[in-house]
Design an enzyme around this catalytic site. Structure first.
Site, PDB file in Angstrom:
ATOM      1  N   PHE A  39       0.973  -1.131   0.197  1.00 26.80           N
ATOM      2  CA  PHE A  39       0.065  -0.107   0.197  1.00 26.80           C
ATOM      3  C   PHE A  39       0.650   1.269   0.234  1.00 26.80           C
ATOM      4  O   PHE A  39       2.004   1.528   0.500  1.00 26.80           O
ATOM      5  CB  PHE A  39      -0.904   0.230   1.405  1.00 26.80           C
ATOM      6  CG  PHE A  39      -0.056   0.376   2.502  1.00 26.80           C
ATOM      7  CD1 PHE A  39      -0.127   1.321   3.135  1.00 26.80           C
ATOM      8  CD2 PHE A  39       0.993  -0.551   2.806  1.00 26.80           C
ATOM      9  CE1 PHE A  39       0.100   1.447   4.640  1.00 26.80           C
ATOM     10  CE2 PHE A  39       1.047  -0.652   4.924  1.00 26.80           C
ATOM     11  CZ  PHE A  39       1.274   0.572   5.222  1.00 26.80           C
ATOM     12  N   VAL A 160      10.083  -2.529   1.414  1.00 27.38           N
ATOM     13  CA  VAL A 160       8.765  -1.849   0.113  1.00 27.38           C
ATOM     14  C   VAL A 160       7.605  -2.089   1.511  1.00 27.38           C
ATOM     15  O   VAL A 160       7.834  -2.218   3.008  1.00 27.38           O
ATOM     16  CB  VAL A 160       8.682  -3.238  -0.419  1.00 27.38           C
ATOM     17  CG1 VAL A 160       9.161  -3.665  -1.047  1.00 27.38           C
ATOM     18  CG2 VAL A 160       8.187  -4.981   0.501  1.00 27.38           C
ATOM     19  N   LYS A 161       6.804  -1.270   0.860  1.00 24.49           N
ATOM     20  CA  LYS A 161       6.084  -1.189   2.404  1.00 24.49           C
ATOM     21  C   LYS A 161       4.353  -1.919   2.149  1.00 24.49           C
ATOM     22  O   LYS A 161       3.382  -1.728   1.464  1.00 24.49           O
ATOM     23  CB  LYS A 161       5.162   0.168   1.898  1.00 24.49           C
ATOM     24  CG  LYS A 161       4.216   1.258   2.730  1.00 24.49           C
ATOM     25  CD  LYS A 161       4.154   2.639   2.266  1.00 24.49           C
ATOM     26  CE  LYS A 161       3.076   2.914   2.861  1.00 24.49           C
ATOM     27  NZ  LYS A 161       3.774   3.182   4.631  1.00 24.49           N
ATOM     28  N   THR A 162       4.821  -2.839   3.078  1.00 25.13           N
ATOM     29  CA  THR A 162       3.548  -4.311   3.012  1.00 25.13           C
ATOM     30  C   THR A 162       3.089  -4.467   4.083  1.00 25.13           C
ATOM     31  O   THR A 162       2.812  -3.805   5.577  1.00 25.13           O
ATOM     32  CB  THR A 162       4.349  -5.664   3.429  1.00 25.13           C
ATOM     33  OG1 THR A 162       5.455  -5.191   2.172  1.00 25.13           O
ATOM     34  CG2 THR A 162       3.768  -6.755   3.161  1.00 25.13           C
ATOM     35  N   TYR A 166       3.433  -4.131   9.556  1.00 25.79           N
ATOM     36  CA  TYR A 166       2.582  -2.805   9.824  1.00 25.79           C
ATOM     37  C   TYR A 166       2.006  -3.004  11.465  1.00 25.79           C
ATOM     38  O   TYR A 166       2.286  -2.594  12.144  1.00 25.79           O
ATOM     39  CB  TYR A 166       2.183  -2.201   9.311  1.00 25.79           C
ATOM     40  CG  TYR A 166       2.482  -0.807   8.519  1.00 25.79           C
ATOM     41  CD1 TYR A 166       2.609   0.491   9.179  1.00 25.79           C
ATOM     42  CD2 TYR A 166       3.202  -1.232   7.256  1.00 25.79           C
ATOM     43  CE1 TYR A 166       3.564   1.329   8.415  1.00 25.79           C
ATOM     44  CE2 TYR A 166       3.239  -0.726   6.310  1.00 25.79           C
ATOM     45  CZ  TYR A 166       4.025   1.268   7.178  1.00 25.79           C
ATOM     46  OH  TYR A 166       4.610   2.468   6.147  1.00 25.79           O
TER      47      TYR A 166
END
Length: 309
Positions: A39, A160-162, A166
């Site tokens: 995202f 990377v934004k996974t 989070y």
């Protein structure tokens, strides 16, 4: 403010505009069980030249890079996604807002391997003010060093934004809030500073600026890159692959967070130790002013970073 209190009613999913309440997914969606989504968080600013999305192309770059890391095939082109996003904002009369593109493995099977699952792509947008509170931008925030460590890039990719990763950020942030702080700082496995739960960390000492780099298990933030550029343009020496020990936090002249949500937020104390004078420092204030002058288009600089509605 919850979504029910916001004047938003539309979400784009897989090529269609849907009513907000109809934008649903199955409870056996792969991403719900295994965190297999990627995202972005992007801001649109109501500038003096009209609404403009800030650094949209760079966010799209990272979205597609993140998807590639997880063998995720986003079937829509960058142009389609951009057009859909701008139309989504227009349909909801949004001028200043937060945009959330998310791609994830959808509903088909629940083996750990997602090979039979489709890739769903969703675009949502809503009004969102200062992430850590309006007063935080001027007064700064009190933070604590979390007991939770940042995962290493040898375990899972940190560039990377996974979605699943989070959980680490949630644990750190909630630990801080339970203990009366606004936010956390997370150390890496070596015990050096990594980042905040959703922010990069900057330190100022003797007029020079330090921020941790990819080797410290950080996500290379787009606002981080913006602030580095603004600082260098103003003549500051920026060390953008710094190794910062926990102890250096307490003796720093200034500390601040950066992020698409947090923007540029001063840190006034760490673990109840006052940073500098315990107020927003002069370097932080200069860079914060430069950032808001830029994103609100009170300056002609870096017009290439803006996608106008």
């Amino acid at each position: 403010m919850g979504f029910d209190e916001m004047d938003v009613d539309t979400i784009w999913k897989n090529g269609e505009f849907l009513d907000w309440e109809d934008a649903t997914t199955h409870v056996l969606t792969h991403a719900l069980h295994y965190g297999s989504g990627v995202f972005e968080g992007v801001r649109c600013y109501d500038t003096e030249r009209g609404p403009a999305v800030f650094r949209w192309e760079e966010h799209l770059d990272r979205l597609f890079d993140s998807a590639k890391m997880y063998d995720m095939d986003i079937e829509h082109s960058r142009e389609e996604i951009t057009e859909a996003t701008l139309e989504l904002l227009d349909r909801q009369d949004l001028e200043s807002c937060y945009i959330r593109p998310i791609a994830y493995y959808g509903y088909d099977s629940l083996g750990v391997s997602p090979k039979d699952c489709p890739t769903d792509l969703v675009l949502a947008a809503w009004p969102w003010g200062a992430y850590l509170g309006e007063e935080a931008l001027e007064d700064g925030v009190d933070v604590m060093v979390s007991s939770w460590r940042k995962h290493a890039s040898s375990q899972v990719p940190t560039n990377v934004k996974t979605t699943g990763l989070y959980v680490n950020s949630m644990l750190a942030g909630e630990e801080a809030r339970r203990n009366g702080y606004v936010e956390a700082i997370v150390l890496n496995k070596e015990g050096n500073v990594a980042e905040g739960p959703g922010e990069n960390v900057f330190m100022v000492n003797d007029g020079e600026i330090y921020t941790t780099g990819p080797a410290q298990s950080i996500l290379e933030g787009i606002t981080r890159d913006t602030v580095i550029t603004l600082a260098e343009e103003r003549g500051y020496e920026v060390h953008d692959e710094a190794v910062i020990s926990r102890g250096q936090l307490y003796t720093a002249d200034e500390l601040f967070f950066t992020g698409s949500a947090a923007e540029v937020t001063p840190i006034r104390s760490v673990d109840d130790t006052e940073i500098g004078a315990g107020t927003r420092g002069p370097v932080t204030e200069e860079l914060q002013s430069a950032f808001f002058d830029l994103v609100e288009r009170r300056t002609d600089d870096h017009d290439e970073w803006f996608t106008y509605l």
